[in-house]
Design a protein around this motif. Structure first.
Motif, PDB file in Angstrom:
ATOM      1  N   TRP A 150      39.989-117.368 -45.924  1.00 38.21           N
ATOM      2  CA  TRP A 150      39.375-117.292 -44.584  1.00 38.21           C
ATOM      3  C   TRP A 150      40.152-116.327 -43.707  1.00 38.21           C
ATOM      4  O   TRP A 150      39.572-115.575 -42.917  1.00 38.21           O
ATOM      5  CB  TRP A 150      39.308-118.675 -43.921  1.00 38.21           C
ATOM      6  N   LEU A 182      38.789-113.091 -41.750  1.00 35.28           N
ATOM      7  CA  LEU A 182      38.892-112.990 -40.287  1.00 35.28           C
ATOM      8  C   LEU A 182      39.895-111.942 -39.800  1.00 35.28           C
ATOM      9  O   LEU A 182      39.830-111.526 -38.649  1.00 35.28           O
ATOM     10  CB  LEU A 182      39.250-114.353 -39.682  1.00 35.28           C
ATOM     11  N   THR A 183      40.839-111.525 -40.646  1.00 33.92           N
ATOM     12  CA  THR A 183      41.806-110.513 -40.189  1.00 33.92           C
ATOM     13  C   THR A 183      41.474-109.122 -40.712  1.00 33.92           C
ATOM     14  O   THR A 183      42.042-108.139 -40.247  1.00 33.92           O
ATOM     15  CB  THR A 183      43.248-110.832 -40.652  1.00 33.92           C
ATOM     16  N   ILE A 228      43.380-112.310 -35.518  1.00 27.64           N
ATOM     17  CA  ILE A 228      42.119-112.569 -36.206  1.00 27.64           C
ATOM     18  C   ILE A 228      40.970-112.076 -35.328  1.00 27.64           C
ATOM     19  O   ILE A 228      41.149-111.757 -34.152  1.00 27.64           O
ATOM     20  CB  ILE A 228      41.914-114.060 -36.593  1.00 27.64           C
ATOM     21  N   LEU A 229      39.819-112.035 -35.923  1.00 27.57           N
ATOM     22  CA  LEU A 229      38.624-111.478 -35.289  1.00 27.57           C
ATOM     23  C   LEU A 229      38.460-111.944 -33.841  1.00 27.57           C
ATOM     24  O   LEU A 229      38.214-111.144 -32.936  1.00 27.57           O
ATOM     25  CB  LEU A 229      37.403-111.867 -36.143  1.00 27.57           C
ATOM     26  N   TRP A 230      38.620-113.252 -33.609  1.00 34.93           N
ATOM     27  CA  TRP A 230      38.395-113.788 -32.252  1.00 34.93           C
ATOM     28  C   TRP A 230      39.374-113.158 -31.250  1.00 34.93           C
ATOM     29  O   TRP A 230      39.024-112.968 -30.093  1.00 34.93           O
ATOM     30  CB  TRP A 230      38.525-115.315 -32.196  1.00 34.93           C
ATOM     31  N   ASN A 252      33.809-115.598 -27.250  1.00 38.79           N
ATOM     32  CA  ASN A 252      33.769-116.287 -28.541  1.00 38.79           C
ATOM     33  C   ASN A 252      33.431-117.763 -28.368  1.00 38.79           C
ATOM     34  O   ASN A 252      33.876-118.396 -27.419  1.00 38.79           O
ATOM     35  CB  ASN A 252      35.143-116.241 -29.206  1.00 38.79           C
ATOM     36  N   ILE A 299      33.772-120.747 -31.165  1.00 36.56           N
ATOM     37  CA  ILE A 299      34.152-120.932 -32.565  1.00 36.56           C
ATOM     38  C   ILE A 299      34.315-122.426 -32.868  1.00 36.56           C
ATOM     39  O   ILE A 299      35.133-123.095 -32.227  1.00 36.56           O
ATOM     40  CB  ILE A 299      35.496-120.216 -32.869  1.00 36.56           C
ATOM     41  N   ASP A 358      36.989-123.868 -37.141  1.00 38.92           N
ATOM     42  CA  ASP A 358      37.667-122.748 -37.790  1.00 38.92           C
ATOM     43  C   ASP A 358      38.606-123.296 -38.862  1.00 38.92           C
ATOM     44  O   ASP A 358      39.498-124.095 -38.574  1.00 38.92           O
ATOM     45  CB  ASP A 358      38.467-121.954 -36.745  1.00 38.92           C
ATOM     46  N   SER A 404      40.657-121.543 -40.789  1.00 37.52           N
ATOM     47  CA  SER A 404      41.715-120.618 -41.200  1.00 37.52           C
ATOM     48  C   SER A 404      43.081-120.950 -40.611  1.00 37.52           C
ATOM     49  O   SER A 404      44.079-120.405 -41.054  1.00 37.52           O
ATOM     50  CB  SER A 404      41.340-119.189 -40.812  1.00 37.52           C
ATOM     51  N   SER A 441      30.499-118.847 -34.054  1.00 37.52           N
ATOM     52  CA  SER A 441      30.837-119.104 -35.453  1.00 37.52           C
ATOM     53  C   SER A 441      31.019-120.591 -35.729  1.00 37.52           C
ATOM     54  O   SER A 441      31.478-121.346 -34.873  1.00 37.52           O
ATOM     55  CB  SER A 441      32.127-118.361 -35.841  1.00 37.52           C
ATOM     56  N   CYS A 471      35.175-108.802 -41.500  1.00 41.72           N
ATOM     57  CA  CYS A 471      35.774-108.570 -40.193  1.00 41.72           C
ATOM     58  C   CYS A 471      35.451-107.149 -39.709  1.00 41.72           C
ATOM     59  O   CYS A 471      35.025-106.940 -38.561  1.00 41.72           O
ATOM     60  CB  CYS A 471      37.282-108.771 -40.270  1.00 41.72           C
TER      61      CYS A 471
END
Ligand SMILES: [Zn+2]
Length: 526
Positions: free
Chosen positions: A58, A62-63, A85-87, A97, A99, A102, A104, A194, A455
């Motif tokens: 994950w 996400l990264t 990470i993406l967020w 965001n 989320i 999560d 991860s 997400s 990502c």
């Protein structure tokens, strides 16, 4: 006009989801919503990567980077990620965001928006799994007591073969997560929405051989996907559904430590008398810890229990045998990996090469057991490669990794293996489905993107430059002409990996720097 519209993306993570199961239920016609989503968009496989475990995978998704860069090349709680990470990347660009669950990391991050963590990394009784913290109370009210992760009672019930009751526990967790997801997505503003569900993976591990439960679960998942698809259409959002790895059935367990011992590769230290008594009396570290804290004796006991003794108590409640790590040259204690405990660099390399060679040669009735075996530096790249265990390997379908030391042999079928049998295990091929205003319609992906491409793809949708350290690239194949993403060049932003990476890299002493320089010169590199 199109590009002036506000971009919205929904990312749904189904842990361990695999076409092996989904196709069965699509053909049966009990997943009409998923069928609809596939017909309106793109379908493909998403390839997972070493170590093929959830947290690490994950984080790659996400990264945008391999575990050697994101810093978590294994499972467990020992290390946290080292890059955004993406967020966080989206938050920096003022993108909102939302989320939920999560899988991860834990605890949640202070991002622009709302983040709720969940799954195996979030303690079941945690009160700190939401940012902002008030969201916890809100969720408690909405679903009458939120559940951030699977109740440990689940495993207990499985041990008693109470599959129906255990399934209900898993179902309860999922229902609270999804109900909260729909509640939050209606009430709060978002650009990036997400949700991840852990249960596909959990059910694969324990219910792979019980199709009636898997059917029931997929029927339910389909109803949720239907609602999410409707939401994506209403919001003109791109919808991406992925899994962090796939899944497959297990016929045999590969007891790696037993193999290392029985094939004469390493000598396992005999268990001491105390260890044997402990093993026999079912005294295990988690039980011991629990009782100690119950009696408020942790402090006292830590003084009278020598460290070496603690290390000899098995870590997991279902571990019937274990390894004396300090006195064993090579052992396996983490999924799909082997640790070499040898300080002499020459002996280290020799032993590592030998084990890799023998892993790759290992056969079971003429069939190879191991699909791939790599040195950590060949599997990963980046500043955190050395956090990984020395050998990374992937078993062929049907085999599952086990750390047990047994007398019955190193390849045991489910019946012989006994214990809490995992009837399913991770496979490298995960799933990917994408539909929405930016994506082509009715296409099966020709290539197999890797997790970290997700990502980069989402950043591309939001018109954000890809950080230069990324391994991931936008999956151009899925974009339509209107999206612009299908033709425009990928724009990179020069971003070195920050924080601890630099600290680690700059933390050499002068003597060490000179020494490295000298050896590089000797080798002809500089
Ligand atoms: Zn997973």
């Amino acid at each position: 006009m199109f590009e002036d519209m506000r971009k919205k993306v929904i990312l749904i993570g189904l842990d361990g989801a695999t076409w092996t199961q989904l196709d069965k239920f699509l053909q049966e016609g009990i997943m009409p919503n998923l069928q609809n989503i596939i017909n309106s968009g793109v379908r493909g496989n998403l390839k997972s990567y070493f170590p093929f475990t959830s947290k690490s995978s994950w984080l790659s998704i996400l990264t945008g980077a391999n575990p050697g860069k994101h810093g978590v090349p294994h499972l467990g709680t020992k290390e946290t990620k080292e890059i955004p990470i993406l967020w966080e990347i989206l938050s920096e660009k003022n993108i909102k965001n939302l989320i939920v669950n999560d899988l991860s990391m834990y605890p949640p991050l202070k991002i622009n928006g709302i983040m709720v963590t969940g799954g195996e990394l979030t303690p079941h009784n945690s009160k700190k799994f939401t940012v902002p913290s008030e969201i916890k109370e809100e969720l408690d009210q909405v679903v009458n007591g939120y559940v951030p992760s699977l109740d440990p009672l689940f495993t207990q019930l499985l041990k008693e073969s109470k599959f129906k009751e255990a399934y209900e526990i898993a179902e309860n967790y999922d229902k609270k997560v999804t109900e909260s997801f729909f509640h939050l997505s209606e009430k709060y503003d978002w650009d990036m929405l997400s949700m991840m569900l852990e249960n596909p993976d959990i059910l694969h591990h324990h219910y792979w051989d019980k199709p009636e439960y898997l059917r029931k679960f997929h029927l339910w998942v389909d109803s949720i996907l239907g609602k999410i698809y409707k939401l994506s259409v209403e919001q003109n959002a791109d919808l991406i559904i992925v899994s962090d790895h796939g899944g497959g059935g297990v016929n045999k367990h590969f007891l790696v430590n037993t193999w290392l011992r029985d094939s004469g590769i390493v000598k396992f230290e005999q268990h001491g008398k105390i260890t044997k008594i402990m093993a026999k009396s079912n005294l295990r570290q988690d039980v011991l810890r629990k009782n100690i804290s119950k009696m408020h004796m942790r402090k006292i006991l830590s003084k009278i229990t020598p460290d070496s003794l603690k290390k000899k108590i098995p870590l997991h409640s279902d571990e019937s045998s274990f390894v004396d790590e300090e006195n064993t040259k090579a052992f396996s204690k983490m999924y799909g990996t082997i640790t070499i405990n040898e300080k002499d660099p020459k002996k280290y390399e020799k032993l590592r090469d030998q084990i890799i060679e023998q892993l790759l040669q290992l056969e079971d009735n003429g069939e190879k057991v191991v699909l791939e075996a790599l040195k950590k530096e060949d599997a990963f790249n980046g500043p955190f490669v050395n956090r990984a265990n020395d050998i990374q390997f992937l078993l062929n379908e049907g085999y599952r990794w086990s750390p047990y030391l047994r007398d019955e042999g190193y390849l045991l079928n489910n019946e012989k293996y006994g214990d809490l049998i995992r009837v399913g295990d991770h496979r490298p091929e995960g799933i990917m489905v994408a539909t929405g205003p930016n994506f082509v319609k009715g296409k099966i992906l020709e290539n197999m993107p890797l997790g970290w491409d997700i990502c980069a793809t989402i950043l591309d949708i939001f018109n954000i430059n890809i950080p230069s350290y990324f391994d991931g690239k936008p999956i151009k194949e899925i974009f339509n002409e209107k999206s612009k993403s299908d033709t425009k060049n990928i724009s990179y932003e020069n971003k070195p990996i920050k924080n601890k990476v630099e600290e680690e890299y700059v933390s050499y002493t002068k003597e060490e720097e000179e020494e490295i320089e000298k050896s590089l010169r000797d080798l002809g590199y500089i």
